[in-house]
Design an enzyme around this catalytic site. Structure first.
Site, PDB file in Angstrom:
ATOM      1  N   VAL A  18     -18.150 -11.058  57.299  1.00  0.00           N
ATOM      2  CA  VAL A  18     -17.533  -9.746  57.062  1.00  0.00           C
ATOM      3  C   VAL A  18     -17.934  -8.812  58.208  1.00  0.00           C
ATOM      4  O   VAL A  18     -18.896  -8.068  58.122  1.00  0.00           O
ATOM      5  CB  VAL A  18     -17.925  -9.174  55.683  1.00  0.00           C
ATOM      6  CG1 VAL A  18     -17.292  -7.802  55.486  1.00  0.00           C
ATOM      7  CG2 VAL A  18     -17.471 -10.120  54.576  1.00  0.00           C
ATOM      8  N   HIS A  19     -17.182  -8.904  59.300  1.00  0.00           N
ATOM      9  CA  HIS A  19     -17.415  -8.059  60.469  1.00  0.00           C
ATOM     10  C   HIS A  19     -16.494  -6.835  60.388  1.00  0.00           C
ATOM     11  O   HIS A  19     -15.845  -6.607  59.367  1.00  0.00           O
ATOM     12  CB  HIS A  19     -17.229  -8.863  61.753  1.00  0.00           C
ATOM     13  CG  HIS A  19     -15.892  -9.542  61.857  1.00  0.00           C
ATOM     14  ND1 HIS A  19     -14.762  -8.892  62.285  1.00  0.00           N
ATOM     15  CD2 HIS A  19     -15.513 -10.806  61.550  1.00  0.00           C
ATOM     16  CE1 HIS A  19     -13.748  -9.729  62.265  1.00  0.00           C
ATOM     17  NE2 HIS A  19     -14.174 -10.902  61.817  1.00  0.00           N
ATOM     18  N   ALA A  20     -16.419  -6.069  61.482  1.00  0.00           N
ATOM     19  CA  ALA A  20     -15.721  -4.779  61.410  1.00  0.00           C
ATOM     20  C   ALA A  20     -14.241  -4.895  61.048  1.00  0.00           C
ATOM     21  O   ALA A  20     -13.742  -4.148  60.203  1.00  0.00           O
ATOM     22  CB  ALA A  20     -15.879  -4.045  62.744  1.00  0.00           C
ATOM     23  N   GLY A  23     -13.898  -5.878  57.505  1.00  0.00           N
ATOM     24  CA  GLY A  23     -14.227  -4.721  56.669  1.00  0.00           C
ATOM     25  C   GLY A  23     -13.051  -3.765  56.551  1.00  0.00           C
ATOM     26  O   GLY A  23     -12.741  -3.246  55.478  1.00  0.00           O
ATOM     27  N   MET A  96     -13.648 -10.213  66.751  1.00  0.00           N
ATOM     28  CA  MET A  96     -14.548  -9.629  65.757  1.00  0.00           C
ATOM     29  C   MET A  96     -14.292  -8.137  65.676  1.00  0.00           C
ATOM     30  O   MET A  96     -14.501  -7.502  64.732  1.00  0.00           O
ATOM     31  CB  MET A  96     -15.996  -9.866  66.164  1.00  0.00           C
ATOM     32  CG  MET A  96     -16.376 -11.317  66.158  1.00  0.00           C
ATOM     33  SD  MET A  96     -18.142 -11.570  66.426  1.00  0.00           S
ATOM     34  CE  MET A  96     -18.364 -11.017  68.087  1.00  0.00           C
TER      35      MET A  96
END
Lengths: 96, 158
Positions: A18-20, A23, A96
């Site tokens: 759960v990266h930017a 998110g 990412m």
């Protein structure tokens, strides 16, 4: 419509966790519903509408998260969030 | 993890000069060059990669915070810098708020875990309202460095 509560266990399947960008995808999807949507990693809880919260979870590939949804559209919201996890957030060629 | 593990002390600014998104990215990558974190010859490529990543969706994650980032083959460990804008800058954040706190990160290729752990560290610290407010109010580089050091010493709540 009555208030519903839904509880599920989800697994982070995408390689980058759960990266930017993930998110952001989750927060936008959560914003489509009125229900309260939380993701928990252990005892750490994140409001699914907050990217800051979601990044603070530190959710890596293989981690199991608890999804807690409460509200009039809880079933639809839980299905939508589950579908995103199942899709791996369409990560294949994305950054990412 | 500590801020000192990835924030280069020479790449800390409490006074962003730029007034727009691309300008902030250029200024911050420049600070990484000046601090010796990346090579001058990689400057343009890294700026371009970060701008391209922003086009996929802003890294303005709300509450006046942004984490612009990219992977780049030239670094063998994750390097980062911090910059603060007292007035805030439009960064196309999800919550439409201007951004005051910028953490820019350049990671090695193929180490998503390190990147994610760093994001986790930054955001967990920034969830502390006191730390976040003090950082936004920092007047100079020394203020920022002191706040980061205090956070590294667990002076703020979790």
């Amino acid at each position: 419509m009555s208030t519903r509560s839904v509880k599920r266990t989800l697994t982070v399947t995408n390689r980058c966790g759960v990266h930017a960008r993930v998110g952001m995808i989750l927060a936008k999807k959560a914003g489509e519903f009125v229900s309260d949507i939380k993701l928990l990693k252990g005892s750490y809880a994140a409001d699914c509408r907050s990217v800051l919260d979601l990044l603070a979870l530190g959710a890596f590939q293989g981690d199991r998260l608890e999804l807690l949804v409460s509200g009039v559209d809880a079933d639809d919201a839980a299905d939508a969030i589950t579908a995103l996890f199942d899709s791996g957030f369409y990560e294949e060629k994305e950054a990412m | 993890m500590k801020f000192a593990d990835f924030i280069l002390s020479g790449a800390v600014s409490a006074d962003i000069k730029a007034s727009n998104k691309q300008g902030v990215i250029r200024e911050m990558v420049r600070s990484l060059v000046d601090a010796g974190g990346i090579k001058e010859s990689d400057y343009e490529a890294i700026v371009k990669a970060i701008v391209k990543r922003e086009e996929l969706g802003s890294t303005g994650i709300g509450r006046g915070i942004a984490v612009p980032h990219t992977k780049h083959e030239s670094v063998d460990r994750l390097v980062g810098c911090i910059a603060i804008s007292a007035d805030g800058i439009d960064f196309e954040s999800l919550d439409c708020e201007k951004v005051q706190l910028f953490f820019l990160l350049v990671s090695p290729n193929d180490r998503p875990g390190e990147h994610l752990r760093t994001l986790e560290h930054i955001t967990r610290q920034l969830k502390d309202d006191t730390f976040c407010r003090f950082l936004k109010q920092a007047k100079n580089k020394d203020d920022v460095l002191q706040l980061l050091e205090e956070a590294d010493n667990n002076s703020f709540g979790k």
